[in-house]
Design a protein around this motif. Structure first.
Motif, PDB file in Angstrom:
ATOM      1  N   PHE A   1       2.134   3.403  10.912  1.00 48.74           N
ATOM      2  CA  PHE A   1       2.500   1.990  11.053  1.00 48.74           C
ATOM      3  C   PHE A   1       3.625   1.610  10.087  1.00 48.74           C
ATOM      4  CE2 PHE A   1      -1.802   1.466  12.987  1.00 48.74           C
ATOM      5  CZ  PHE A   1      -1.397   0.847  14.155  1.00 48.74           C
ATOM      6  N   TYR A   2       3.551   2.110   8.850  1.00 52.03           N
ATOM      7  CA  TYR A   2       4.589   1.823   7.860  1.00 52.03           C
ATOM      8  C   TYR A   2       5.921   2.448   8.281  1.00 52.03           C
ATOM      9  CZ  TYR A   2       6.973   1.531   3.347  1.00 52.03           C
ATOM     10  OH  TYR A   2       7.886   1.258   2.355  1.00 52.03           O
ATOM     11  N   GLY A   3       5.870   3.700   8.746  1.00 50.32           N
ATOM     12  CA  GLY A   3       7.082   4.431   9.082  1.00 50.32           C
ATOM     13  C   GLY A   3       7.822   3.888  10.285  1.00 50.32           C
ATOM     14  N   MET A   4       7.104   3.246  11.216  1.00 49.47           N
ATOM     15  CA  MET A   4       7.766   2.751  12.424  1.00 49.47           C
ATOM     16  C   MET A   4       8.572   1.482  12.186  1.00 49.47           C
ATOM     17  SD  MET A   4       4.721   0.941  14.664  1.00 49.47           S
ATOM     18  CE  MET A   4       3.774   2.449  14.798  1.00 49.47           C
TER      19      MET A   4
ATOM     20  N   GLY B   1       0.781  -1.240   0.000  1.00 47.77           N
ATOM     21  CA  GLY B   1       0.000   0.000   0.000  1.00 47.77           C
ATOM     22  C   GLY B   1       0.799   1.269   0.000  1.00 47.77           C
ATOM     23  N   SER B   2       2.076   1.203   0.377  1.00 51.42           N
ATOM     24  CA  SER B   2       2.861   2.439   0.446  1.00 51.42           C
ATOM     25  C   SER B   2       3.010   3.097  -0.922  1.00 51.42           C
ATOM     26  CB  SER B   2       4.241   2.148   1.029  1.00 51.42           C
ATOM     27  OG  SER B   2       4.970   1.271   0.183  1.00 51.42           O
ATOM     28  N   GLY B   3       3.098   2.276  -1.984  1.00 55.21           N
ATOM     29  CA  GLY B   3       3.240   2.821  -3.324  1.00 55.21           C
ATOM     30  C   GLY B   3       2.039   3.629  -3.769  1.00 55.21           C
ATOM     31  N   LEU B   4       0.860   3.280  -3.247  1.00 54.88           N
ATOM     32  CA  LEU B   4      -0.331   4.052  -3.588  1.00 54.88           C
ATOM     33  C   LEU B   4      -0.204   5.498  -3.139  1.00 54.88           C
ATOM     34  CD1 LEU B   4      -3.094   1.479  -2.630  1.00 54.88           C
ATOM     35  CD2 LEU B   4      -2.738   2.429  -4.911  1.00 54.88           C
ATOM     36  N   ILE B   5       0.285   5.693  -1.919  1.00 52.66           N
ATOM     37  CA  ILE B   5       0.396   7.043  -1.370  1.00 52.66           C
ATOM     38  C   ILE B   5       1.579   7.781  -1.980  1.00 52.66           C
ATOM     39  CG2 ILE B   5       0.741   8.389   0.740  1.00 52.66           C
ATOM     40  CD1 ILE B   5      -0.628   6.117   2.273  1.00 52.66           C
ATOM     41  N   SER B   6       2.721   7.099  -2.108  1.00 53.14           N
ATOM     42  CA  SER B   6       3.929   7.785  -2.549  1.00 53.14           C
ATOM     43  C   SER B   6       3.868   8.208  -4.012  1.00 53.14           C
ATOM     44  CB  SER B   6       5.154   6.892  -2.319  1.00 53.14           C
ATOM     45  OG  SER B   6       5.066   5.721  -3.099  1.00 53.14           O
TER      46      SER B   6
ATOM     47  N   THR C   1       2.959  -4.470  10.446  1.00 52.76           N
ATOM     48  CA  THR C   1       2.194  -4.997   9.308  1.00 52.76           C
ATOM     49  C   THR C   1       0.743  -5.268   9.693  1.00 52.76           C
ATOM     50  OG1 THR C   1       4.249  -6.022   8.536  1.00 52.76           O
ATOM     51  CG2 THR C   1       2.205  -6.730   7.480  1.00 52.76           C
ATOM     52  N   SER C   2       0.513  -5.751  10.909  1.00 52.84           N
ATOM     53  CA  SER C   2      -0.866  -5.959  11.373  1.00 52.84           C
ATOM     54  C   SER C   2      -1.615  -4.634  11.439  1.00 52.84           C
ATOM     55  CB  SER C   2      -0.857  -6.616  12.761  1.00 52.84           C
ATOM     56  OG  SER C   2      -0.227  -7.883  12.716  1.00 52.84           O
ATOM     57  N   GLY C   3      -0.948  -3.592  11.932  1.00 52.12           N
ATOM     58  CA  GLY C   3      -1.576  -2.278  11.987  1.00 52.12           C
ATOM     59  C   GLY C   3      -1.893  -1.727  10.615  1.00 52.12           C
TER      60      GLY C   3
END
Length: 533
Positions: free
Chosen positions: A409-412, A312-317, A370-372
């Motif tokens: 969650f991704y950044g941590m 999902g990170s690619g969607l935002i970036s 990843t769960s978050g």
């Protein structure tokens, strides 16, 4: 233990000589004074490592520019409003170019050193940034991005390897964890520069961000050879004295301290224990893949690479403008403002995580993060579905809020550890090619999602998020069953998690025996290890 072994200069040496303390034990007894951050030699080393350290900031600037240019009217008018598959190829072009770096970078890194690859890659970025700025058509712009991706990925492979192998052992985990967070320095700079140039008339609104892409690579070209070379690479090349001098100067403050001696012993033992000889031929690749520990390393590196891009990170970036269009936020000002703020937010989270990661279990952090992300994406999908069916600006605001929570969650975890964790898993001889493989997987997975994302968002809207949720669940299962814990271990000791301790301990004894013989040191001067682990 490993494939393609060769005779060692430490063969036939006695293995029962009392050994020096390990690196961890030497650190325990090293006086901190006011703290390691006040020591001039450590500060100087960290300053010199800025050259490779800014690599991800330069990459973040390119990602942000790729994203932000889609919101600038002048750019869309200049290149006939790219959309669908055409837009997808534009967004994925740097990753496609980067995928081919695996066929070149490992050889340069192993033959010429980590710094040489940084220099070559940065030079390519400078040239292609200029080509983008003065592109005559969209195909020329995308071609420049393809070649820029090749150069940028080469630097991204070499720079963190150099940092990991050169950093002071008291700082290594923290510095490598923070390394990847600097991507948000570039993302923030790119987003706010685009926000500032949006009202400039004509092509200058997009040409200014594009030409500014040369700044950080130019700094790397000018300063990379002021940074010391990796001591581990030097030892692997038979240049032990050069490696020792670097460690004495930057880790020992000009003295051959117990820490420096322990590091040299561990590095030499690790390289001797690792009999890997990796070349691109059938025999060596077959031998590499026949070793269970190496297969485990490759699997984890692949999961980290693919998971970092396909959850999902690619969607935002890369496609934030399209996501915001789907929830009613269509103005250029809204898009560029949210892009700028969300990048600052994620960077703050990543910096905080990078600082505390040495105290945390990395495997547990992967599972929690990843769960978050999965739970957040479920809510995000539900809000998008309701907005599509019923409308309502508040649901759009809810989606934006979920983006911020998702990025937390991704950044941590994924942000700081996507580079730091795979680097820890490989031996010195493997690190270049394993990291090249990881970036090949990262580039191809990013190319795939960046090409597919705009098509999926355009054709099925919020339903496309369900696919991402299912894939992230798969990544979570792989983390649970295959990831290992590396907390508190030196690079050489991490290798024993995959390869066992027997060969490493024997090499430590043999290396120490050689040094005792050469130095003529009485055995009773050496401190007994607290434990033999």
């Amino acid at each position: 233990m490993q494939p393609s072994s060769s005779p060692s200069k430490f063969d036939n040496m006695p293995g029962d000589i009392e050994r020096r303390p390990s690196v961890e034990e030497a650190l325990d007894h090293e006086p901190l004074e006011k703290g390691w951050w006040y020591k001039p030699h450590v500060l100087k080393l960290n300053f010199l490592m800025l050259a490779p350290f800014v690599t991800m900031a330069a990459w973040g600037f390119d990602i942000s520019m790729t994203n932000s240019l889609q919101s600038l009217e002048a750019f869309n008018e200049r290149f006939d409003h790219p959309s669908g598959a055409r837009l997808g190829f534009y967004g994925a072009s740097t990753q496609l170019g980067g995928a081919f770096t695996i066929f070149v970078a490992p050889f340069i890194i192993q033959k010429l050193g980590r710094r040489a690859m940084c220099l070559i890659g940065s030079s390519i970025i400078i040239g292609m940034s200029i080509m983008q700025t003065f592109a005559l058509n969209f195909n020329m712009f995308v071609a420049a991005k393809l070649l820029l991706g090749f150069g940028s990925t080469g630097v991204q492979i070499a720079a963190p390897v150099l940092i990991t192998e050169l950093a002071h052992p008291r700082q290594r985990e923290r510095i490598t964890a923070m390394y990847n967070t600097t991507i948000y320095v570039g993302l923030i700079a790119g987003a706010w520069i685009a926000f500032g140039t949006q009202d400039i008339p004509g092509d200058r609104s997009w040409q200014i961000p594009t030409i500014l892409q040369v700044v950080l690579p130019a700094y790397q070209v000018l300063t990379i050879f002021l940074c010391p070379e990796s001591p581990r690479w030097l030892v692997a090349k038979g240049q032990e004295e050069k490696a020792r001098k670097i460690l004495v100067k930057y880790h020992g403050g000009g003295q051959e301290t117990p820490l420096v001696r322990a590091e040299m012993e561990a590095i030499m033992a690790g390289i001797e224990a690792d009999a890997t000889r990796i070349r691109f031929n059938k025999t060596d690749i077959s031998a590499l893949l026949s070793h269970k520990g190496n297969l485990h390393r490759i699997l984890i590196a692949t999961v980290v690479a693919v998971g970092s891009q396909c959850t999902g990170s690619g969607l935002i970036s890369a496609y934030l403008p399209q996501i915001l269009d789907n929830v009613g936020m269509t103005s250029t000002r809204e898009k560029t403002l949210i892009n700028g703020i969300i990048n600052i937010w994620t960077w703050i989270i990543g910096l905080g995580a990078g600082y505390v990661i040495p105290k945390l279990s990395k495997r547990s952090l992967f599972l929690f993060s990843t769960s978050g992300m999965i739970l957040t994406f479920v809510v995000w999908t539900a809000l998008s579905a309701v907005y599509t069916q019923q409308g309502g600006y508040s649901y759009g605001i809810g989606v934006v809020a979920m983006m911020f929570i998702y990025n937390a969650f991704y950044g941590m975890c994924w942000l700081p550890l996507v580079v730091a964790y795979p680097l820890e898993l490989a031996t010195t001889k493997q690190r270049g090619i394993l990291f090249s493989w990881m970036f090949f997987c990262l580039s191809m997975s990013t190319f795939a999602v960046n090409y597919i994302n705009p098509i999926g968002l355009e054709n099925i809207g919020w339903r496309y998020y369900i696919i991402t949720i299912v894939f992230t669940l798969l990544i979570l299962c792989l983390i649970y069953f295959f990831f290992v814990e590396t907390k508190g271990l030196s690079l050489e000791e991490v290798a024993t998690v995959f390869d066992g301790r027997e060969n490493y301990d024997a090499a430590v004894s043999a290396v120490h025996a050689v040094e005792v013989k050469q130095a003529g040191e009485p055995e009773e001067q050496h401190v007994e290890r607290k434990d033999e682990r």
